[in-house]
Design a protein around this motif. Structure first.
Motif, PDB file in Angstrom:
ATOM      1  N   ASN A  30       0.732  -1.327  -0.004  1.00  0.00           N
ATOM      2  CA  ASN A  30       0.100   0.002   0.014  1.00  0.00           C
ATOM      3  C   ASN A  30       0.977   1.202  -0.122  1.00  0.00           C
ATOM      4  OD1 ASN A  30      -2.546  -1.197   0.159  1.00  0.00           O
ATOM      5  ND2 ASN A  30      -2.006  -1.967   2.438  1.00  0.00           N
ATOM      6  N   PRO A  31       0.396   2.485  -0.566  1.00  0.00           N
ATOM      7  CA  PRO A  31       1.215   3.465  -0.447  1.00  0.00           C
ATOM      8  C   PRO A  31       1.637   3.864   1.030  1.00  0.00           C
ATOM      9  CG  PRO A  31      -0.814   3.931  -1.470  1.00  0.00           C
ATOM     10  CD  PRO A  31      -1.032   2.618  -0.985  1.00  0.00           C
TER      11      PRO A  31
ATOM     12  N   SER B 180       0.400  -0.363  -9.646  1.00  0.00           N
ATOM     13  CA  SER B 180       1.097   0.736  -9.565  1.00  0.00           C
ATOM     14  C   SER B 180       2.638   0.917  -9.786  1.00  0.00           C
ATOM     15  CB  SER B 180       0.705   1.500  -8.052  1.00  0.00           C
ATOM     16  OG  SER B 180       1.651   2.695  -7.729  1.00  0.00           O
TER      17      SER B 180
ATOM     18  N   THR C 198       6.527   1.485  -8.732  1.00  0.00           N
ATOM     19  CA  THR C 198       7.273   1.645  -7.476  1.00  0.00           C
ATOM     20  C   THR C 198       8.781   2.343  -8.076  1.00  0.00           C
ATOM     21  OG1 THR C 198       7.909   0.780  -5.388  1.00  0.00           O
ATOM     22  CG2 THR C 198       8.371  -0.705  -6.982  1.00  0.00           C
TER      23      THR C 198
ATOM     24  N   HIS D  36       4.727   7.897  -0.094  1.00  0.00           N
ATOM     25  CA  HIS D  36       3.800   8.060  -0.693  1.00  0.00           C
ATOM     26  C   HIS D  36       3.941   8.513  -2.153  1.00  0.00           C
ATOM     27  CE1 HIS D  36       1.796   7.462   3.165  1.00  0.00           C
ATOM     28  NE2 HIS D  36       0.714   6.939   2.692  1.00  0.00           N
ATOM     29  N   GLN D  37       5.004   9.128  -2.254  1.00  0.00           N
ATOM     30  CA  GLN D  37       5.461   9.812  -3.824  1.00  0.00           C
ATOM     31  C   GLN D  37       6.845   9.383  -3.945  1.00  0.00           C
ATOM     32  OE1 GLN D  37       4.337  14.022  -3.229  1.00  0.00           O
ATOM     33  NE2 GLN D  37       2.729  13.783  -4.594  1.00  0.00           N
TER      34      GLN D  37
ATOM     35  N   THR E  94       2.882   9.555  -7.766  1.00  0.00           N
ATOM     36  CA  THR E  94       2.336   9.299  -6.617  1.00  0.00           C
ATOM     37  C   THR E  94       2.018   7.699  -6.635  1.00  0.00           C
ATOM     38  OG1 THR E  94       1.194  11.533  -6.415  1.00  0.00           O
ATOM     39  CG2 THR E  94      -0.020   9.617  -5.135  1.00  0.00           C
ATOM     40  N   ARG E  95       2.189   7.154  -5.553  1.00  0.00           N
ATOM     41  CA  ARG E  95       1.975   5.613  -5.549  1.00  0.00           C
ATOM     42  C   ARG E  95       0.491   5.204  -5.070  1.00  0.00           C
ATOM     43  NH1 ARG E  95       6.684   3.127  -1.978  1.00  0.00           N
ATOM     44  NH2 ARG E  95       8.558   4.001  -3.025  1.00  0.00           N
TER      45      ARG E  95
ATOM     46  N   THR F 246      -1.721   1.494  -4.697  1.00  0.00           N
ATOM     47  CA  THR F 246      -1.536   0.010  -4.215  1.00  0.00           C
ATOM     48  C   THR F 246      -0.703  -0.851  -5.363  1.00  0.00           C
ATOM     49  OG1 THR F 246      -3.378   0.026  -2.346  1.00  0.00           O
ATOM     50  CG2 THR F 246      -2.608  -1.979  -3.233  1.00  0.00           C
TER      51      THR F 246
END
Length: 235
Positions: free
Chosen positions: A106-107, A131, A133, A187-188, A210-211, A213
């Motif tokens: 998760n973020p 997402s 990473t 989170h970013q 921005t991340r 899940t």
């Protein structure tokens, strides 16, 4: 030692040349429809299939790797398909992948710098879902450094790879065996000139991502598969 793979020639176009040996980054290895199907299968798994850790949760498929060998379990068809597809690229030197670790991030969640260890064929391959990473790489702590020289994560940081959804990442040689890899719990992600595959991943230095899940399928080959009575110490 023999090279860990017999990578097909047409994969050479995906080598990340600005990283140490060896990284292959293949964008859009799977389609959006395949990504949706894989995510559906991951989240259809029973609650007991998940293991909750402090910074993420995971599923283990194919067996539990052990120094004496892995007690192999049959992979479900939805994972076997991609094990076969990646193995056909020559990633495991003619062997077939037989183990998949599913991680959900998760973020704000990440994983400390680590190495995958000797239980696996010296190649790790990862399909990313959901997402992006940023995967960071670090030099190992060195006993040859002066005792008063701090060996922090920051001082040992080498480079990063931007891993986009639907991509396949293959790590071998020094990038698998020498350097540690980890994911910052943020989170970013700020894309800098230390991101070695920035162009291949469809981004530019200075971008701020921005991340969401992310679900990763870490596909590996465990060479040593044993019977249950071997692990239990029986004949």
């Amino acid at each position: 030692m023999d090279h860990p793979s017999a990578i097909l020639d047409d994969l050479e176009q995906f080598v990340v040349k600005d990283a140490p040996p060896t990284v292959y980054y293949i964008p859009d290895f799977i389609t959006g429809i395949e990504e949706s199907h894989l995510l559906q299968q991951v989240y259809k798994a029973t609650k007991t299939k998940w293991t909750q850790l402090s910074n993420r949760r995971l599923q283990n498929w194919g067996g539990l790797p052990h120094p004496k060998g892995m007690l192999g379990e049959k992979l479900p068809d939805w994972l076997q398909k991609y094990c076969d597809r990646i193995s056909a690229l020559g990633a495991f030197g003619g062997k077939t992948a037989n183990h998949v670790l599913v991680n959900e991030y998760n973020p704000g969640e990440g994983i400390m710098p680590h190495e995958d260890g000797p239980l696996y064929h010296p190649t790790v391959t990862t399909i990313s879902l959901g997402s992006h990473t940023l995967l960071d790489f670090y030099r190992p702590i060195s006993s040859q450094e002066p005792e008063d020289a701090p060996q922090t994560e920051e001082s040992r940081y080498l480079l990063s790879l931007l891993v986009q959804p639907r991509s396949l990442l293959i790590l071998q040689d020094d990038m698998y065996q020498r350097f540690l890899h980890g994911i910052q719990g943020t989170h970013q992600d700020s894309i800098t000139d230390k991101v070695a595959n920035v162009s291949a991943a469809g981004s530019i230095p200075g971008a701020l991502l921005t991340r969401g899940t992310r679900v990763s399928l870490t596909v590996r080959c465990v060479p040593k598969v044993v019977r249950a009575n071997v692990l239990l110490g029986r004949k």
